[in-house]
Design a protein around this motif. Structure first.
Motif, PDB file in Angstrom:
ATOM      1  N   TYR A 148       3.745  -7.640   3.764  1.00  0.00           N
ATOM      2  CA  TYR A 148       2.991  -6.401   3.587  1.00  0.00           C
ATOM      3  C   TYR A 148       3.947  -5.223   3.659  1.00  0.00           C
ATOM      4  N   TRP A 149       3.960  -4.421   2.595  1.00  0.00           N
ATOM      5  CA  TRP A 149       4.780  -3.215   2.565  1.00  0.00           C
ATOM      6  C   TRP A 149       3.884  -1.994   2.685  1.00  0.00           C
ATOM      7  N   ILE A 150       4.313  -1.043   3.518  1.00  0.00           N
ATOM      8  CA  ILE A 150       3.690   0.268   3.575  1.00  0.00           C
ATOM      9  C   ILE A 150       4.728   1.264   3.068  1.00  0.00           C
ATOM     10  N   VAL A 151       4.402   1.917   1.954  1.00  0.00           N
ATOM     11  CA  VAL A 151       5.344   2.831   1.311  1.00  0.00           C
ATOM     12  C   VAL A 151       4.868   4.267   1.493  1.00  0.00           C
ATOM     13  N   ASP A 152       5.768   5.104   2.005  1.00  0.00           N
ATOM     14  CA  ASP A 152       5.492   6.528   2.149  1.00  0.00           C
ATOM     15  C   ASP A 152       6.388   7.258   1.153  1.00  0.00           C
ATOM     16  N   TRP A 153       5.800   7.675   0.030  1.00  0.00           N
ATOM     17  CA  TRP A 153       6.604   8.315  -1.017  1.00  0.00           C
ATOM     18  C   TRP A 153       7.129   9.674  -0.571  1.00  0.00           C
ATOM     19  N   ARG A 154       6.416  10.345   0.337  1.00  0.00           N
ATOM     20  CA  ARG A 154       6.878  11.666   0.798  1.00  0.00           C
ATOM     21  C   ARG A 154       8.176  11.544   1.602  1.00  0.00           C
ATOM     22  N   GLU A 206      16.152   3.136  -5.667  1.00  0.00           N
ATOM     23  CA  GLU A 206      16.063   4.229  -6.638  1.00  0.00           C
ATOM     24  C   GLU A 206      15.006   3.939  -7.698  1.00  0.00           C
ATOM     25  N   GLN A 207      14.887   2.672  -8.114  1.00  0.00           N
ATOM     26  CA  GLN A 207      13.901   2.304  -9.128  1.00  0.00           C
ATOM     27  C   GLN A 207      12.479   2.453  -8.576  1.00  0.00           C
ATOM     28  N   LEU A 208      12.263   2.037  -7.328  1.00  0.00           N
ATOM     29  CA  LEU A 208      10.941   2.147  -6.716  1.00  0.00           C
ATOM     30  C   LEU A 208      10.478   3.601  -6.670  1.00  0.00           C
ATOM     31  N   PHE A 209      11.404   4.507  -6.344  1.00  0.00           N
ATOM     32  CA  PHE A 209      11.057   5.918  -6.201  1.00  0.00           C
ATOM     33  C   PHE A 209      11.430   6.747  -7.421  1.00  0.00           C
ATOM     34  N   ASP A 210      11.680   6.106  -8.558  1.00  0.00           N
ATOM     35  CA  ASP A 210      12.053   6.822  -9.777  1.00  0.00           C
ATOM     36  C   ASP A 210      10.949   7.816 -10.161  1.00  0.00           C
ATOM     37  N   GLY A 211      11.329   9.072 -10.359  1.00  0.00           N
ATOM     38  CA  GLY A 211      10.370  10.093 -10.735  1.00  0.00           C
ATOM     39  C   GLY A 211       9.723  10.808  -9.558  1.00  0.00           C
ATOM     40  N   VAL A 212      10.008  10.343  -8.351  1.00  0.00           N
ATOM     41  CA  VAL A 212       9.457  10.956  -7.143  1.00  0.00           C
ATOM     42  C   VAL A 212      10.518  11.891  -6.564  1.00  0.00           C
ATOM     43  N   ASP A 213      10.228  13.182  -6.602  1.00  0.00           N
ATOM     44  CA  ASP A 213      11.227  14.156  -6.096  1.00  0.00           C
ATOM     45  C   ASP A 213      10.881  14.630  -4.714  1.00  0.00           C
ATOM     46  N   GLU A 249       0.860  -1.175   0.000  1.00  0.00           N
ATOM     47  CA  GLU A 249       0.000   0.000   0.000  1.00  0.00           C
ATOM     48  C   GLU A 249       0.898   1.227   0.000  1.00  0.00           C
ATOM     49  N   VAL A 250       0.578   2.177  -0.871  1.00  0.00           N
ATOM     50  CA  VAL A 250       1.296   3.443  -0.937  1.00  0.00           C
ATOM     51  C   VAL A 250       0.432   4.468  -0.215  1.00  0.00           C
ATOM     52  N   LEU A 251       1.004   5.087   0.793  1.00  0.00           N
ATOM     53  CA  LEU A 251       0.236   5.993   1.636  1.00  0.00           C
ATOM     54  C   LEU A 251      -0.192   7.265   0.906  1.00  0.00           C
ATOM     55  N   SER A 252      -1.377   7.715   1.263  1.00  0.00           N
ATOM     56  CA  SER A 252      -1.863   9.029   0.854  1.00  0.00           C
ATOM     57  C   SER A 252      -2.564   9.609   2.072  1.00  0.00           C
ATOM     58  N   ASP A 253      -2.799  10.909   2.056  1.00  0.00           N
ATOM     59  CA  ASP A 253      -3.463  11.546   3.202  1.00  0.00           C
ATOM     60  C   ASP A 253      -4.797  10.880   3.508  1.00  0.00           C
ATOM     61  N   ALA A 254      -5.546  10.555   2.463  1.00  0.00           N
ATOM     62  CA  ALA A 254      -6.890  10.010   2.644  1.00  0.00           C
ATOM     63  C   ALA A 254      -6.905   8.571   3.137  1.00  0.00           C
ATOM     64  N   THR A 255      -5.828   7.813   2.885  1.00  0.00           N
ATOM     65  CA  THR A 255      -5.873   6.381   3.196  1.00  0.00           C
ATOM     66  C   THR A 255      -4.878   5.905   4.246  1.00  0.00           C
ATOM     67  N   GLU A 256      -4.017   6.778   4.752  1.00  0.00           N
ATOM     68  CA  GLU A 256      -2.963   6.314   5.656  1.00  0.00           C
ATOM     69  C   GLU A 256      -3.502   5.574   6.875  1.00  0.00           C
ATOM     70  N   THR A 257      -4.488   6.122   7.555  1.00  0.00           N
ATOM     71  CA  THR A 257      -5.045   5.459   8.737  1.00  0.00           C
ATOM     72  C   THR A 257      -5.666   4.122   8.364  1.00  0.00           C
ATOM     73  N   TYR A 258      -6.401   4.081   7.280  1.00  0.00           N
ATOM     74  CA  TYR A 258      -7.029   2.845   6.783  1.00  0.00           C
ATOM     75  C   TYR A 258      -5.975   1.791   6.442  1.00  0.00           C
ATOM     76  N   ASP A 259      -4.901   2.204   5.731  1.00  0.00           N
ATOM     77  CA  ASP A 259      -3.834   1.272   5.343  1.00  0.00           C
ATOM     78  C   ASP A 259      -3.092   0.712   6.560  1.00  0.00           C
ATOM     79  N   ARG A 260      -2.865   1.553   7.560  1.00  0.00           N
ATOM     80  CA  ARG A 260      -2.094   1.134   8.734  1.00  0.00           C
ATOM     81  C   ARG A 260      -2.921   0.340   9.752  1.00  0.00           C
TER      82      ARG A 260
END
Length: 169
Positions: free
Chosen positions: A108-114, A162-169, A82-93
């Protein structure tokens, strides 16, 4: 029993989709010759443990793709991300993590792109109970320990930080 409405995900950041697509592309290529397949956030799973209400993970690796009814998988994937977003973080966790543990998703992976961070959980037997398992946090991977990024259930699959986060600045 009520059916939960599908939430409008139009406020999802592009980076959320980039992480999903990076994983699916990289891992999907490596799984090509196996019975397992990787899916992005376009497949649904139905389990009795969730009153057969469909759940849509951001990413899943399923080795039992024939076990389905109509557009829903009925079996349990070995891996979910699951990739976290503001709307789903509590639900995902909370709710999703509890559901995935109850149906025994092995990893189970929890990914925080920020934060550019990956929490890796692996199902581990509970010492107190013979038929209960809990998630054990194996690693929290960041830029500092990026070499620790690995799929425990698929040790032959390589995924680079680096590949997982490619394009994420």
């Amino acid at each position: 029993m009520g059916v939960l409405p599908i939430k409008d995900m139009s406020n999802t950041y592009i980076e959320h989709s980039l992480v999903i697509n990076n994983f699916v592309t990289d891992v999907g290529h490596q799984l090509k010759s196996s019975i397992c397949r990787v899916f992005g956030d376009s497949v649904k799973y139905k389990w009795m443990e969730n009153d057969n209400i469909p759940v849509i993970p951001d990413v899943s690796i399923n080795c039992d793709i024939k076990n389905r009814r109509s557009t829903n998988f009925l079996g349990v994937p070995r891996f979910i991300m699951e990739v976290l977003s503001d709307a789903t973080e509590t639900y995902d966790r909370n709710d999703k993590m509890t559901l995935y543990r109850s149906v025994e998703v092995a990893e189970y992976w929890i990914v925080d792109w920020r934060k550019r961070q990956v929490e890796i959980y692996v199902l581990s037997p509970d010492e107190e109970s013979i038929d209960k398992a809990e998630y054990k946090l194996m690693s929290t991977v960041t830029e500092q320990n990026k070499k620790d990024l690995k799929l425990y259930m698929f040790p032959n699959i390589e995924i680079e930080f680096e590949q997982l986060f490619d394009g994420v600045d």
